[in-house]
Design a protein around this motif. Structure first.
Motif, PDB file in Angstrom:
ATOM      1  N   ASP A   1      -5.146 -33.265 -58.361  1.00  0.00           N
ATOM      2  CA  ASP A   1      -4.641 -33.241 -59.736  1.00  0.00           C
ATOM      3  C   ASP A   1      -4.188 -31.838 -60.114  1.00  0.00           C
ATOM      4  N   TYR A   2      -3.490 -31.737 -61.216  1.00  0.00           N
ATOM      5  CA  TYR A   2      -3.043 -30.446 -61.731  1.00  0.00           C
ATOM      6  C   TYR A   2      -3.036 -30.499 -63.255  1.00  0.00           C
ATOM      7  N   GLY A   3      -2.935 -29.337 -63.866  1.00  0.00           N
ATOM      8  CA  GLY A   3      -2.824 -29.239 -65.316  1.00  0.00           C
ATOM      9  C   GLY A   3      -4.005 -29.833 -66.070  1.00  0.00           C
ATOM     10  N   GLN A   4      -3.705 -30.517 -67.167  1.00  0.00           N
ATOM     11  CA  GLN A   4      -4.742 -31.042 -68.057  1.00  0.00           C
ATOM     12  C   GLN A   4      -5.637 -32.068 -67.365  1.00  0.00           C
ATOM     13  N   ARG A   5      -5.062 -32.874 -66.499  1.00  0.00           N
ATOM     14  CA  ARG A   5      -5.876 -33.863 -65.767  1.00  0.00           C
ATOM     15  C   ARG A   5      -6.904 -33.163 -64.886  1.00  0.00           C
ATOM     16  N   LEU A   6      -6.489 -32.072 -64.249  1.00  0.00           N
ATOM     17  CA  LEU A   6      -7.408 -31.306 -63.419  1.00  0.00           C
ATOM     18  C   LEU A   6      -8.519 -30.698 -64.272  1.00  0.00           C
ATOM     19  N   VAL A   7      -8.165 -30.158 -65.422  1.00  0.00           N
ATOM     20  CA  VAL A   7      -9.179 -29.598 -66.325  1.00  0.00           C
ATOM     21  C   VAL A   7     -10.200 -30.670 -66.684  1.00  0.00           C
ATOM     22  N   ASP A   8      -9.723 -31.863 -67.046  1.00  0.00           N
ATOM     23  CA  ASP A   8     -10.635 -32.940 -67.430  1.00  0.00           C
ATOM     24  C   ASP A   8     -11.548 -33.339 -66.268  1.00  0.00           C
ATOM     25  N   ARG A   9     -10.999 -33.430 -65.068  1.00  0.00           N
ATOM     26  CA  ARG A   9     -11.823 -33.773 -63.900  1.00  0.00           C
ATOM     27  C   ARG A   9     -12.846 -32.678 -63.599  1.00  0.00           C
ATOM     28  N   TYR A  10     -12.419 -31.446 -63.721  1.00  0.00           N
ATOM     29  CA  TYR A  10     -13.321 -30.327 -63.470  1.00  0.00           C
ATOM     30  C   TYR A  10     -14.476 -30.338 -64.467  1.00  0.00           C
ATOM     31  N   VAL A  11     -14.150 -30.513 -65.725  1.00  0.00           N
ATOM     32  CA  VAL A  11     -15.178 -30.553 -66.766  1.00  0.00           C
ATOM     33  C   VAL A  11     -16.130 -31.723 -66.527  1.00  0.00           C
ATOM     34  N   GLN A  12     -15.587 -32.870 -66.181  1.00  0.00           N
ATOM     35  CA  GLN A  12     -16.440 -34.030 -65.928  1.00  0.00           C
ATOM     36  C   GLN A  12     -17.378 -33.778 -64.749  1.00  0.00           C
ATOM     37  N   SER A  13     -16.882 -33.100 -63.720  1.00  0.00           N
ATOM     38  CA  SER A  13     -17.747 -32.797 -62.574  1.00  0.00           C
ATOM     39  C   SER A  13     -18.876 -31.858 -62.987  1.00  0.00           C
ATOM     40  N   MET A  14     -18.601 -30.960 -63.917  1.00  0.00           N
ATOM     41  CA  MET A  14     -19.647 -30.065 -64.410  1.00  0.00           C
ATOM     42  C   MET A  14     -20.668 -30.830 -65.236  1.00  0.00           C
ATOM     43  N   LEU A  15     -20.197 -31.750 -66.057  1.00  0.00           N
ATOM     44  CA  LEU A  15     -21.121 -32.567 -66.847  1.00  0.00           C
ATOM     45  C   LEU A  15     -21.969 -33.452 -65.944  1.00  0.00           C
ATOM     46  N   ASP A  16     -21.343 -34.023 -64.920  1.00  0.00           N
ATOM     47  CA  ASP A  16     -22.069 -34.880 -63.983  1.00  0.00           C
ATOM     48  C   ASP A  16     -23.132 -34.103 -63.219  1.00  0.00           C
ATOM     49  N   GLY A  17     -22.843 -32.817 -62.954  1.00  0.00           N
ATOM     50  CA  GLY A  17     -23.805 -31.986 -62.240  1.00  0.00           C
ATOM     51  C   GLY A  17     -25.057 -31.708 -63.050  1.00  0.00           C
ATOM     52  N   GLY A  18     -24.934 -31.724 -64.367  1.00  0.00           N
ATOM     53  CA  GLY A  18     -26.085 -31.566 -65.246  1.00  0.00           C
ATOM     54  C   GLY A  18     -26.726 -30.198 -65.265  1.00  0.00           C
ATOM     55  N   THR A  19     -26.063 -29.180 -64.737  1.00  0.00           N
ATOM     56  CA  THR A  19     -26.679 -27.853 -64.706  1.00  0.00           C
ATOM     57  C   THR A  19     -26.317 -26.994 -65.913  1.00  0.00           C
ATOM     58  N   LEU A  20     -25.289 -27.384 -66.640  1.00  0.00           N
ATOM     59  CA  LEU A  20     -24.877 -26.616 -67.818  1.00  0.00           C
ATOM     60  C   LEU A  20     -25.094 -27.434 -69.078  1.00  0.00           C
ATOM     61  N   LEU A  21     -25.325 -26.752 -70.167  1.00  0.00           N
ATOM     62  CA  LEU A  21     -25.464 -27.428 -71.452  1.00  0.00           C
ATOM     63  C   LEU A  21     -24.135 -28.061 -71.842  1.00  0.00           C
ATOM     64  N   PRO A  22     -24.167 -29.290 -72.354  1.00  0.00           N
ATOM     65  CA  PRO A  22     -22.923 -29.948 -72.758  1.00  0.00           C
ATOM     66  C   PRO A  22     -22.101 -29.124 -73.754  1.00  0.00           C
ATOM     67  N   ALA A  23     -22.756 -28.402 -74.651  1.00  0.00           N
ATOM     68  CA  ALA A  23     -22.017 -27.566 -75.604  1.00  0.00           C
ATOM     69  C   ALA A  23     -21.248 -26.471 -74.878  1.00  0.00           C
ATOM     70  N   ARG A  24     -21.831 -25.893 -73.853  1.00  0.00           N
ATOM     71  CA  ARG A  24     -21.153 -24.849 -73.062  1.00  0.00           C
ATOM     72  C   ARG A  24     -19.956 -25.445 -72.323  1.00  0.00           C
ATOM     73  N   VAL A  25     -20.123 -26.653 -71.805  1.00  0.00           N
ATOM     74  CA  VAL A  25     -19.045 -27.301 -71.074  1.00  0.00           C
ATOM     75  C   VAL A  25     -17.900 -27.667 -72.021  1.00  0.00           C
ATOM     76  N   ARG A  26     -18.217 -28.124 -73.217  1.00  0.00           N
ATOM     77  CA  ARG A  26     -17.167 -28.441 -74.203  1.00  0.00           C
ATOM     78  C   ARG A  26     -16.369 -27.194 -74.569  1.00  0.00           C
ATOM     79  N   SER A  27     -17.079 -26.093 -74.748  1.00  0.00           N
ATOM     80  CA  SER A  27     -16.404 -24.831 -75.059  1.00  0.00           C
ATOM     81  C   SER A  27     -15.503 -24.401 -73.905  1.00  0.00           C
ATOM     82  N   LEU A  28     -16.006 -24.512 -72.696  1.00  0.00           N
ATOM     83  CA  LEU A  28     -15.230 -24.173 -71.508  1.00  0.00           C
ATOM     84  C   LEU A  28     -14.000 -25.076 -71.401  1.00  0.00           C
TER      85      LEU A  28
END
Length: 108
Positions: free
Chosen positions: A30-57
């Motif tokens: 993926d590229y662009g906005q779709r890639l950003v969304d997938r990246y963010v979702q992978s971070m949320l799925d990993g559960g190591t960061l606070l959801p608020a931090r991930v939303r800000s990112l």
């Protein structure tokens, strides 16, 4: 590039590096906005960061891809030095952040 004042070229190269690293983490092409969304979702799925931090990112990455990377990717820009250094600094931070996530994904 920086010594020559080629800030748009530096932003373009950093955008490519950022996308490349994010693809490693997501395992997609993926590229662009779709890639950003997938990246963010992978971070949320990993559960190591606070959801608020991930939303800000997510918001910052979306803005970076939509306004900064696209602007430099599709045309030559006359970027004033102060803005150039600010953009490059922020993008470097994100490239390093994604590299750390990619390292964690590959080792664990």
């Amino acid at each position: 590039m920086l010594q020559s004042g080629l800030f748009d070229s530096a932003v373009r190269d950093l955008g490519a590096a950022l996308e490349s690293r994010m693809r490693v983490v997501t395992g997609t092409d993926d590229y662009g906005q779709r890639l950003v969304d997938r990246y963010v979702q992978s971070m949320l799925d990993g559960g190591t960061l606070l959801p608020a931090r991930v939303r800000s990112l997510r918001q910052e990455l979306r803005a970076l891809f939509k306004f900064v990377r696209n602007e430099s990717a599709h045309s030559l820009q006359d970027v004033p030095p102060a803005r150039g250094y600010a953009l490059i600094s922020r993008m470097c931070w994100h490239v390093r952040d994604v590299e750390l996530v990619a390292e964690a994904v590959s080792t664990g």
